[in-house]
Design a protein around this motif. Sequence first.
Motif, PDB file in Angstrom:
ATOM      1  N   THR A   9       0.592  -1.233  -0.137  1.00 48.68           N
ATOM      2  CA  THR A   9       0.162  -0.231   0.063  1.00 48.68           C
ATOM      3  C   THR A   9       0.796   1.412  -0.064  1.00 48.68           C
ATOM      4  O   THR A   9       0.170   2.365  -0.183  1.00 48.68           O
ATOM      5  CB  THR A   9      -0.978   0.035   1.211  1.00 48.68           C
ATOM      6  N   SER A  10       2.162   1.210   0.072  1.00 50.63           N
ATOM      7  CA  SER A  10       3.188   2.373   0.210  1.00 50.63           C
ATOM      8  C   SER A  10       3.111   3.068  -1.136  1.00 50.63           C
ATOM      9  O   SER A  10       2.988   2.460  -2.206  1.00 50.63           O
ATOM     10  CB  SER A  10       4.518   2.144   0.501  1.00 50.63           C
ATOM     11  N   PRO A  11       3.149   4.306  -1.216  1.00 54.73           N
ATOM     12  CA  PRO A  11       3.286   5.126  -2.524  1.00 54.73           C
ATOM     13  C   PRO A  11       4.525   4.765  -3.078  1.00 54.73           C
ATOM     14  O   PRO A  11       5.587   4.496  -2.490  1.00 54.73           O
ATOM     15  CB  PRO A  11       3.312   6.737  -1.892  1.00 54.73           C
TER      16      PRO A  11
ATOM     17  N   LEU B  82       6.049  12.699   6.103  1.00 53.57           N
ATOM     18  CA  LEU B  82       5.608  13.659   5.173  1.00 53.57           C
ATOM     19  C   LEU B  82       4.757  12.881   4.176  1.00 53.57           C
ATOM     20  O   LEU B  82       3.566  13.572   3.819  1.00 53.57           O
ATOM     21  CB  LEU B  82       6.873  13.908   4.260  1.00 53.57           C
ATOM     22  N   LEU B  83       4.864  11.607   3.765  1.00 53.60           N
ATOM     23  CA  LEU B  83       3.800  10.827   2.967  1.00 53.60           C
ATOM     24  C   LEU B  83       2.491  10.699   3.744  1.00 53.60           C
ATOM     25  O   LEU B  83       1.556  10.848   3.077  1.00 53.60           O
ATOM     26  CB  LEU B  83       4.266   9.688   2.309  1.00 53.60           C
ATOM     27  N   GLU B  84       2.717  10.292   4.986  1.00 53.65           N
ATOM     28  CA  GLU B  84       1.408  10.021   5.662  1.00 53.65           C
ATOM     29  C   GLU B  84       0.502  11.174   6.037  1.00 53.65           C
ATOM     30  O   GLU B  84      -0.762  10.958   6.083  1.00 53.65           O
ATOM     31  CB  GLU B  84       1.841   9.418   7.095  1.00 53.65           C
TER      32      GLU B  84
ATOM     33  N   ALA C 132      -1.674  14.376   1.601  1.00 52.09           N
ATOM     34  CA  ALA C 132      -1.424  13.278   2.573  1.00 52.09           C
ATOM     35  C   ALA C 132      -1.719  12.149   1.660  1.00 52.09           C
ATOM     36  O   ALA C 132      -2.703  11.806   0.852  1.00 52.09           O
ATOM     37  CB  ALA C 132      -2.091  13.288   3.590  1.00 52.09           C
ATOM     38  N   GLN C 133      -1.189  10.589   2.000  1.00 50.97           N
ATOM     39  CA  GLN C 133      -1.185   9.621   1.466  1.00 50.97           C
ATOM     40  C   GLN C 133      -1.021   8.558   2.677  1.00 50.97           C
ATOM     41  O   GLN C 133      -0.177   7.834   2.597  1.00 50.97           O
ATOM     42  CB  GLN C 133      -0.326   8.984   0.329  1.00 50.97           C
TER      43      GLN C 133
ATOM     44  N   HIS D 294      -1.190   5.485   4.550  1.00 55.84           N
ATOM     45  CA  HIS D 294      -0.712   4.204   4.430  1.00 55.84           C
ATOM     46  C   HIS D 294      -0.114   3.364   5.603  1.00 55.84           C
ATOM     47  O   HIS D 294      -0.423   2.160   5.540  1.00 55.84           O
ATOM     48  CB  HIS D 294       0.463   3.995   2.961  1.00 55.84           C
ATOM     49  N   ILE D 295       0.284   4.238   6.549  1.00 58.59           N
ATOM     50  CA  ILE D 295       0.864   3.535   7.888  1.00 58.59           C
ATOM     51  C   ILE D 295      -0.343   3.378   8.654  1.00 58.59           C
ATOM     52  O   ILE D 295      -0.388   2.306   9.336  1.00 58.59           O
ATOM     53  CB  ILE D 295       1.822   4.407   8.326  1.00 58.59           C
ATOM     54  N   ALA D 296      -1.340   4.338   8.919  1.00 57.11           N
ATOM     55  CA  ALA D 296      -2.255   4.135  10.003  1.00 57.11           C
ATOM     56  C   ALA D 296      -3.064   3.106   9.937  1.00 57.11           C
ATOM     57  O   ALA D 296      -3.605   2.565  10.782  1.00 57.11           O
ATOM     58  CB  ALA D 296      -2.969   5.601   9.750  1.00 57.11           C
ATOM     59  N   PRO D 297      -3.525   2.734   8.783  1.00 59.18           N
ATOM     60  CA  PRO D 297      -4.413   1.502   8.507  1.00 59.18           C
ATOM     61  C   PRO D 297      -3.959   0.204   8.968  1.00 59.18           C
ATOM     62  O   PRO D 297      -4.459  -0.649   9.731  1.00 59.18           O
ATOM     63  CB  PRO D 297      -5.075   1.634   7.033  1.00 59.18           C
TER      64      PRO D 297
END
Length: 133
Positions: free
Chosen positions: A50-52, A88-90, A107-108, A110-113
């Motif tokens: 799921t990471s950018p 930065l990405l999160e 924001a993207q 992908h870590i929180a889920p």
Amino acid sequence: MADKVKASNPNQLGELIAKYMKDYADDVEDALEESMTEIGKEAVKDLKKTSPQKTGKYRRGWKVEWTKKRFGYEGKVYNSKRGQLTHLLEFGHPLVRNGRVVGNVKAQPHIAPVDDWINDELPRRFEQKLKQK
């Protein structure tokens, strides 16, 4: 249910209880280690999915590390290649060019889920493993 145990003196009974308690503690520790290992591997797999992806280095950099502490374990899922980008990405950030803010980078998350999934799944998986022992 446990087997019936006969002890001819109180010392034997104490030794038997201590043995059963140690066996149970070992089972709990094994179940916890197995659960944490499985969850960590799955979390890294999900983050890689799921990471950018721009160059792919950030996506491939996810690792998991478990350390045994005095009273339990501590787990860390981290990005070894581009760790400075995670925040930065999160959460997004201002886009700065030549010292001036020219916009915002979206924001993207992908870590929180994955973090939420770990917090829900680990206790469930641990309980399941403990029942199997």
